[in-house]
Design an enzyme around this catalytic site. Sequence first.
Site, PDB file in Angstrom:
ATOM      1  N   LYS A  89       0.851  -1.207   0.000  1.00  0.00           N
ATOM      2  CA  LYS A  89       0.000   0.000   0.000  1.00  0.00           C
ATOM      3  C   LYS A  89       0.876   1.242   0.000  1.00  0.00           C
ATOM      4  O   LYS A  89       1.879   1.310   0.730  1.00  0.00           O
ATOM      5  CB  LYS A  89      -0.895  -0.021   1.241  1.00  0.00           C
ATOM      6  CG  LYS A  89      -1.880   1.142   1.318  1.00  0.00           C
ATOM      7  CD  LYS A  89      -2.732   1.033   2.579  1.00  0.00           C
ATOM      8  CE  LYS A  89      -3.782   2.117   2.655  1.00  0.00           C
ATOM      9  NZ  LYS A  89      -4.604   2.004   3.892  1.00  0.00           N
ATOM     10  N   SER A 164      -9.525   1.798   3.184  1.00  0.00           N
ATOM     11  CA  SER A 164      -8.716   2.600   2.286  1.00  0.00           C
ATOM     12  C   SER A 164      -7.682   1.763   1.522  1.00  0.00           C
ATOM     13  O   SER A 164      -7.117   2.260   0.546  1.00  0.00           O
ATOM     14  CB  SER A 164      -8.007   3.691   3.084  1.00  0.00           C
ATOM     15  OG  SER A 164      -7.132   3.104   4.039  1.00  0.00           O
ATOM     16  N   SER A 188      -9.597  -0.558   7.412  1.00  0.00           N
ATOM     17  CA  SER A 188      -9.094  -0.466   6.033  1.00  0.00           C
ATOM     18  C   SER A 188      -8.383  -1.684   5.483  1.00  0.00           C
ATOM     19  O   SER A 188      -8.041  -1.699   4.311  1.00  0.00           O
ATOM     20  CB  SER A 188      -8.151   0.724   5.909  1.00  0.00           C
ATOM     21  OG  SER A 188      -8.895   1.884   5.794  1.00  0.00           O
TER      22      SER A 188
HETATM   23  N1  GLN Z   1     -12.793   4.106   6.711  1.00  0.00           N
HETATM   24  C1  GLN Z   1     -12.163   4.574   7.907  1.00  0.00           C
HETATM   25  C2  GLN Z   1     -11.782   6.022   7.756  1.00  0.00           C
HETATM   26  O1  GLN Z   1     -12.146   6.581   6.799  1.00  0.00           O
HETATM   27  C3  GLN Z   1     -10.976   3.726   8.214  1.00  0.00           C
HETATM   28  C4  GLN Z   1      -9.799   4.069   7.426  1.00  0.00           C
HETATM   29  C5  GLN Z   1      -8.615   3.222   7.784  1.00  0.00           C
HETATM   30  O2  GLN Z   1      -8.740   2.198   8.452  1.00  0.00           O
HETATM   31  N2  GLN Z   1      -7.450   3.675   7.385  1.00  0.00           N
HETATM   32  O3  GLN Z   1     -11.150   6.584   8.585  1.00  0.00           O
END
Ligand code: GLN
Length: 485
Positions: A89, A164, A188
């Site tokens: 990532k 994400s 994420s």
């Molecule tokens: N969807 C969550 C957010 O927008 C989690 C994101 C993540 O785990 N990096 O913060």
Amino acid sequence: MSDSQNGSARGPLVEHSIQSIREGLIAKEFTAAELAEQALAFAEAENPKTNAYLTLSPQRAQAAAREVDRKIAAGADPGALAGVPIAIKDVILTRGVRTTCGSRMLEHYMPPYDATAVERIERAGGIIIGKTNCDEFAMGSSNENSAFGPVRNPVALDRVPGGSSGGSAAAVAQGTALLALGSDTGGSVRQPASFCGVTGVTPTYGRVSRYGLTAFASSLDHIGPFARSVRDAAILLRAIAGRDPCDATSAFAPVPEYPAALTGDIRGIKIGLPTEYFAQLPGETGDLIHRAVDVLKSLGCEVREVSLPHTEYAIATYYIIATAEASSNLARYDGVRYTTRANAETLSGMYRETRGAGFGAECKRRIMLGTYVLSAGYYDAYYLKAQQVRSLISRDFAHAFAEVDAIAAPVSPFPAFKIGEKVDDPVAMYLSDIFTITGDLAGIPCMSVPCGKTAGGLPVGLQILTRHFDETTMFRVAHAYEIAS
Ligand code: GLN
């Protein structure tokens, strides 16, 4: 390339496992260099479909592959991840390979060092083939917040892959990489794994060093593996886990031999179903999760209900703590270091212009929200209160784990949604994380394992959560389920 995809001795990557690659290398059916070349060519050819990769790293991959081939030729141990193509990532630093965090702000950023997890992958013989698309600074649930365009779900190209870490999940689902690293702050890794039909693991907080993981919300950030099987995820976690002097929050706890524990025998394991999660679980996702729980029962697990009474406060708590920490962490992108600098007459103008042009809308929204909740006069009402509720959420899990060894739950209330469906409604987007955020707030290990598809062919993930540092039980349950289902 397409020849080898269509059935050379190497076969498509999707038919491989870490073990089969190792066997193929040792039997000299193929070399690591050939496999890397094949993976890179396939990733390049497939990428226009999904936009999963932002950068491929052929030189780095070939150098690592030659090293594996050299070790094998010399009769030395090539490492636990020998020759395995792995995607990373793009919030995880790779020396000399562009790392954008999905942001215009870092469009040209070349890290001067490797994240510890990346260094450990290569030390174990893993081949890093590229960097994957993600929501900007890991903020999002759909990958639509990337400055470099959304990722499409390989299972259904008009749908999001989740976020994400959507690019990492898509790469593994597409078979352009056998494994990938993502990061999980509120879901994420697990949510995109569930949306793309692959396995995704969020280890205990502190299990994997965060050194070289671009900070979003430091008290919640985790690096975690994606794989096509529970065993491969366990092998990757074992390779990257363990104390790192470069991250003071990384744990000294010894790292067990996870793969050795995967016997398929989970008789007598006590599994809790959180009443609060199942109460709000609609339709086909609910049916699939219930069916998965029946499989666990048939494997000899004792299943009972448990209560996590503070679940309803989790999203609010998370969006106060995560935005507060993000507002502070993102202050470093100021045009002085790391970034492209905007031209302006004054210093404050330069900050304003750089940050105004560099950050996308979601980052700006979170910086404003986080600055607000930390400001004098509001700190006690919001940030302090959220920290207190976080303790209550952790305590809910501690009480549940006094009665059961693992918790089984959904990952997301719904399967992958259409691209564009939720972009104009940030709160609806935030609600996607209702079942994943609690695990991050408590810092416990949790993972998503595929548990079937809806009638429309969309994958659904089953979440397994266990006590701090008990990834072994989590992997055992997930693996037994995977081979029985
Ligand atoms: N969807 C969550 C957010 O927008 C989690 C994101 C993540 O785990 N990096 O913060």
